[in-house]
Design a protein around this motif. Structure first.
Motif, mmCIF file in Angstrom:
data_model
loop_
_atom_site.group_PDB
_atom_site.id
_atom_site.type_symbol
_atom_site.label_atom_id
_atom_site.label_comp_id
_atom_site.label_asym_id
_atom_site.label_seq_id
_atom_site.Cartn_x
_atom_site.Cartn_y
_atom_site.Cartn_z
ATOM 1 N N ARG A 126 -4.664 11.725 -6.750
ATOM 2 C CA ARG A 126 -5.877 11.595 -7.571
ATOM 3 C C ARG A 126 -5.659 10.593 -8.702
ATOM 4 O O ARG A 126 -6.485 9.706 -8.940
ATOM 5 N N ALA A 127 -4.551 10.734 -9.421
ATOM 6 C CA ALA A 127 -4.267 9.820 -10.529
ATOM 7 C C ALA A 127 -3.999 8.412 -10.028
ATOM 8 O O ALA A 127 -4.362 7.426 -10.681
ATOM 9 N N SER A 128 -3.390 8.301 -8.865
ATOM 10 C CA SER A 128 -3.117 6.986 -8.285
ATOM 11 C C SER A 128 -4.412 6.240 -7.991
ATOM 12 O O SER A 128 -4.537 5.046 -8.285
ATOM 13 N N VAL A 129 -5.387 6.952 -7.442
ATOM 14 C CA VAL A 129 -6.687 6.337 -7.144
ATOM 15 C C VAL A 129 -7.362 5.863 -8.419
ATOM 16 O O VAL A 129 -8.065 4.842 -8.435
ATOM 17 N N LYS A 130 -7.123 6.563 -9.523
ATOM 18 C CA LYS A 130 -7.704 6.167 -10.811
ATOM 19 C C LYS A 130 -6.941 5.020 -11.474
ATOM 20 O O LYS A 130 -7.340 4.550 -12.544
ATOM 21 N N GLY A 131 -5.844 4.594 -10.856
ATOM 22 C CA GLY A 131 -5.129 3.428 -11.355
ATOM 23 C C GLY A 131 -3.899 3.709 -12.178
ATOM 24 O O GLY A 131 -3.287 2.786 -12.720
ATOM 25 N N ASP A 132 -3.479 4.967 -12.270
ATOM 26 C CA ASP A 132 -2.304 5.307 -13.055
ATOM 27 C C ASP A 132 -1.054 4.689 -12.421
ATOM 28 O O ASP A 132 -0.728 4.963 -11.265
ATOM 29 N N THR A 136 0.864 -1.185 0.000
ATOM 30 C CA THR A 136 0.000 0.000 0.000
ATOM 31 C C THR A 136 0.893 1.224 0.000
ATOM 32 O O THR A 136 2.098 1.127 0.233
ATOM 33 N N SER A 137 0.314 2.376 -0.253
ATOM 34 C CA SER A 137 1.104 3.611 -0.280
ATOM 35 C C SER A 137 0.572 4.561 0.774
ATOM 36 O O SER A 137 -0.105 5.543 0.468
ATOM 37 N N ALA A 190 0.319 -1.953 -7.508
ATOM 38 C CA ALA A 190 -0.486 -1.732 -8.718
ATOM 39 C C ALA A 190 -1.894 -2.281 -8.595
ATOM 40 O O ALA A 190 -2.823 -1.770 -9.237
ATOM 41 N N SER A 191 -2.091 -3.316 -7.771
ATOM 42 C CA SER A 191 -3.405 -3.963 -7.704
ATOM 43 C C SER A 191 -4.301 -3.412 -6.603
ATOM 44 O O SER A 191 -5.405 -3.920 -6.395
ATOM 45 N N MET A 192 -3.865 -2.376 -5.901
ATOM 46 C CA MET A 192 -4.713 -1.810 -4.849
ATOM 47 C C MET A 192 -6.049 -1.337 -5.416
ATOM 48 O O MET A 192 -6.069 -0.597 -6.405
ATOM 49 N N PRO A 193 -7.169 -1.703 -4.787
ATOM 50 C CA PRO A 193 -8.457 -1.140 -5.215
ATOM 51 C C PRO A 193 -8.509 0.353 -4.903
ATOM 52 O O PRO A 193 -7.820 0.823 -3.991
ATOM 53 N N PRO A 194 -9.306 1.115 -5.645
ATOM 54 C CA PRO A 194 -9.317 2.573 -5.478
ATOM 55 C C PRO A 194 -9.583 3.041 -4.047
ATOM 56 O O PRO A 194 -8.944 3.997 -3.579
ATOM 57 N N LYS A 195 -10.515 2.390 -3.363
ATOM 58 C CA LYS A 195 -10.853 2.829 -2.013
ATOM 59 C C LYS A 195 -9.671 2.693 -1.071
ATOM 60 O O LYS A 195 -9.400 3.583 -0.250
ATOM 61 N N LEU A 196 -8.952 1.593 -1.164
ATOM 62 C CA LEU A 196 -7.765 1.389 -0.329
ATOM 63 C C LEU A 196 -6.666 2.357 -0.725
ATOM 64 O O LEU A 196 -5.960 2.911 0.136
#
Length: 383
Positions: A229-235, A140-141, A182-188
Motif C-alpha cells: 500500500r505504501a509503495s503504491v503511494k510512492g514511499d 519493477t517489484s 522509485a519512478s514506477m507509476p502507481p498503477k504499475l
C-alpha cells in the motif's frame, strides 16, 4: 523424492546497487554488451542510469530497446539479430519481466541456435548449453525474473502465451536497487506488487511446495502485505522492501512452480494485452476460493503472514476466509478491478481462454486438480 533449489550466482540489494554492474561486466571479461530494455525506460532516464555507468567506464555496448509489455516471438528474434550484429558476449537487461524474459530467450538462442524457432523453447526446455551471461536490473517489484529460471513469451499469431523453464537461462547477476524502482507509476507499482503476492501465495500452496520454499514464500507474503500500500503511494522505503519481497518470492516459486492463477492470467494477457500483474491480481481471490479445499491448514499461515490477528483461534474454514478476505482487501486498496469486463474481456471468449489455461505449463502444479469447465466457471464468476 528429492527437491531441487536453483538460484542465480550473485545478487546486489539496496540503493546504489547498480554501481556493481561495471565491475561485474569487467570481471567477466566481456568485450561487448547488449543492453536490452524498452524505449520508455530510455526516454525517462531510467535505463540511462546504467548506460551512463558503462559510458564512464568505457565499456562497449549496443542497445536493443524494442521490448513490448508482453514480449513476443518477434521481440526475441529481433533481439537475437541485434545481439549477433553487436557481437555481444554479455547482456544487461533493464526493466521488468518483459525485458528480462526477452533477454533470457535471446541469450539461450545465442548459445543453443537449434532453438531459433522460439516456440521450441516452450515448457521444460531441453537446451544443452548455458545462456550468454545476463546481468538483470529490475525496475519493477513483481516478476522476480532476475532470479527465476522461467520466462514467458507471447505468440501473437496463435493468441497465446507460453512458459519456458530452463536452468540454463537464469541471470548470473541480479541487481535489486531501490532507486531503480522509485519512478514506477502507481498503477504499475500496484500490478507488479500484486503479481509478487500471487507468486508467493501460489508457490506456497503448489503441489511442489516444501519446507525451504515455504520459508521463502511466507516471508515474501509478510513483506508484501506490510509494504504494498505504501509503495503504491510512492514511499521510497516501502518500494525498497517490495523489491526485496518480490525477489524472495521468486527464489521460491522458480523452484516449485505456480498454479492456475498464472495459467488463467496468461491467455488474458495474450488475447487482450492486459498487463500480467493485473490479470494475476484480479484472479487471486476467486482462485484461492476454488483451491481452498485442497490446501489443508495452509491458508491459516497465509492469513498470519498478511497480518490477520488471532488466527490460531479460527477454525480452518474461518482461517481460509480470513486469508482470502485479506488478499482481496489489499487488491481493492491498491486499485485492482474486480470484474474482467472492466478490462474488455468478453463472455464468448471464455471457452478459448479456459482451453488455453488448461494447456498452460503452470496448471499441473495447482494444489487442486481442475477441469476446463471449472476454469470457465472461475472466469465467469468475475466477468
Amino acid at each position: 523424492m528429492t527437491n531441487r533449489i536453483i538460484l542465480n550466482e550473485t545478487s546486489y540489494f539496496g540503493a546504489g546497487a547498480i554501481q556493481h554492474i561495471v565491475p561485474e561486466v569487467q570481471g567477466r571479461g566481456a568485450k561487448k554488451v547488449l543492453v536490452v530494455t524498452d524505449k520508455d525506460l530510455m526516454k525517462f532516464h531510467v535505463a540511462t542510469k546504467v548506460t551512463e555507468l558503462l559510458d564512464q567506464a568505457g565499456v562497449a555496448y549496443d542497445v536493443y530497446d524494442k521490448i513490448k509489455p508482453n514480449p513476443t516471438i518477434e521481440n526475441v528474434q529481433e533481439g537475437v539479430a541485434a545481439c549477433k550484429a553487436a557481437g555481444a558476449d554479455l547482456l544487461v537487461a533493464i526493466g521488468g519481466g518483459s525485458a528480462i524474459d526477452t533477454s533470457k530467450a535471446i541469450a539461450i538462442i545465442m548459445t543453443n541456435p537449434e532453438f531459433a524457432d522460439v516456440r521450441s523453447l516452450e515448457g521444460a526446455s531441453p537446451t544443452k548449453h548455458k545462456a550468454l551471461p545476463i546481468i538483470a536490473v529490475s525496475t519493477t517489484s513483481g516478476t522476480a525474473a532476475e532470479v527465476t529460471i522461467n520466462y514467458v513469451i507471447t505468440d501473437v499469431e496463435r493468441h497465446r502465451k507460453f512458459v519456458c523453464a530452463d536452468p540454463h537461462d537464469i541471470p548470473v547477476v541480479a541487481i535489486v536497487d531501490a532507486d531503480m524502482v522509485a519512478s514506477m507509476p502507481p498503477k504499475l507499482c500496484a500490478a507488479t506488487g500484486m503479481d509478487a503476492l500471487v507468486h508467493a501465495i501460489e508457490g506456497y500452496i503448489t503441489k511442489g511446495a516444501w519446507e525451504l520454499t515455504d520459508m521463502m514464500h511466507l516471508k515474501a507474503i509478510e513483506i508484501i502485505g506490510k509494504n504494498l500500500r505504501a509503495s503504491v503511494k510512492g514511499d521510497h522505503t516501502a518500494r525498497g522492501e517490495m523489491a526485496l519481497g518480490q525477489y524472495i518470492a521468486g527464489m521460491g516459486f522458480s523452484n516449485v512452480g505456480l498454479g492456475i492463477d498464472h495459467s488463467m492470467a496468461h491467455p488474458l494477457s495474450a488475447v487482450y494485452d492486459i498487463p500480467h500483474g493485473t490479470a494475476c491480481a484480479i484472479l487471486l481471490a476467486p482462485v484461492l476460493k476454488f483451491n481452498a479445499p485442497a490446501t489443508g491448514d495452509r491458508y491459516r499461515e497465509i492469513a498470519r503472514a498478511m497480518g490477520v490477528v488471532d488466527v490460531d483461534k479460527l477454525s480452518t474454514e474461518d482461517a481460509r476466509t480470513a486469508a482470502i478476505d485479506a488478499v482481496q482487501q489489499l487488491a481493492d486498496d491498491v486499485g485492482i478491478p474486480r470484474k474482467l469486463s472492466e478490462l474488455g474481456v468478453k463472455a464468448e471468449d471464455i471457452p478459448f481462454l479456459a482451453k488455453s489455461a488448461m494447456a498452460d505449463a503452470c496448471t499441473p502444479g495447482n494444489p487442486r486438480d481442475v477441469t476446463q469447465k471449472e476454469i470457465e466457471d472461475i472466469y465467469t464468476s468475475i466477468l
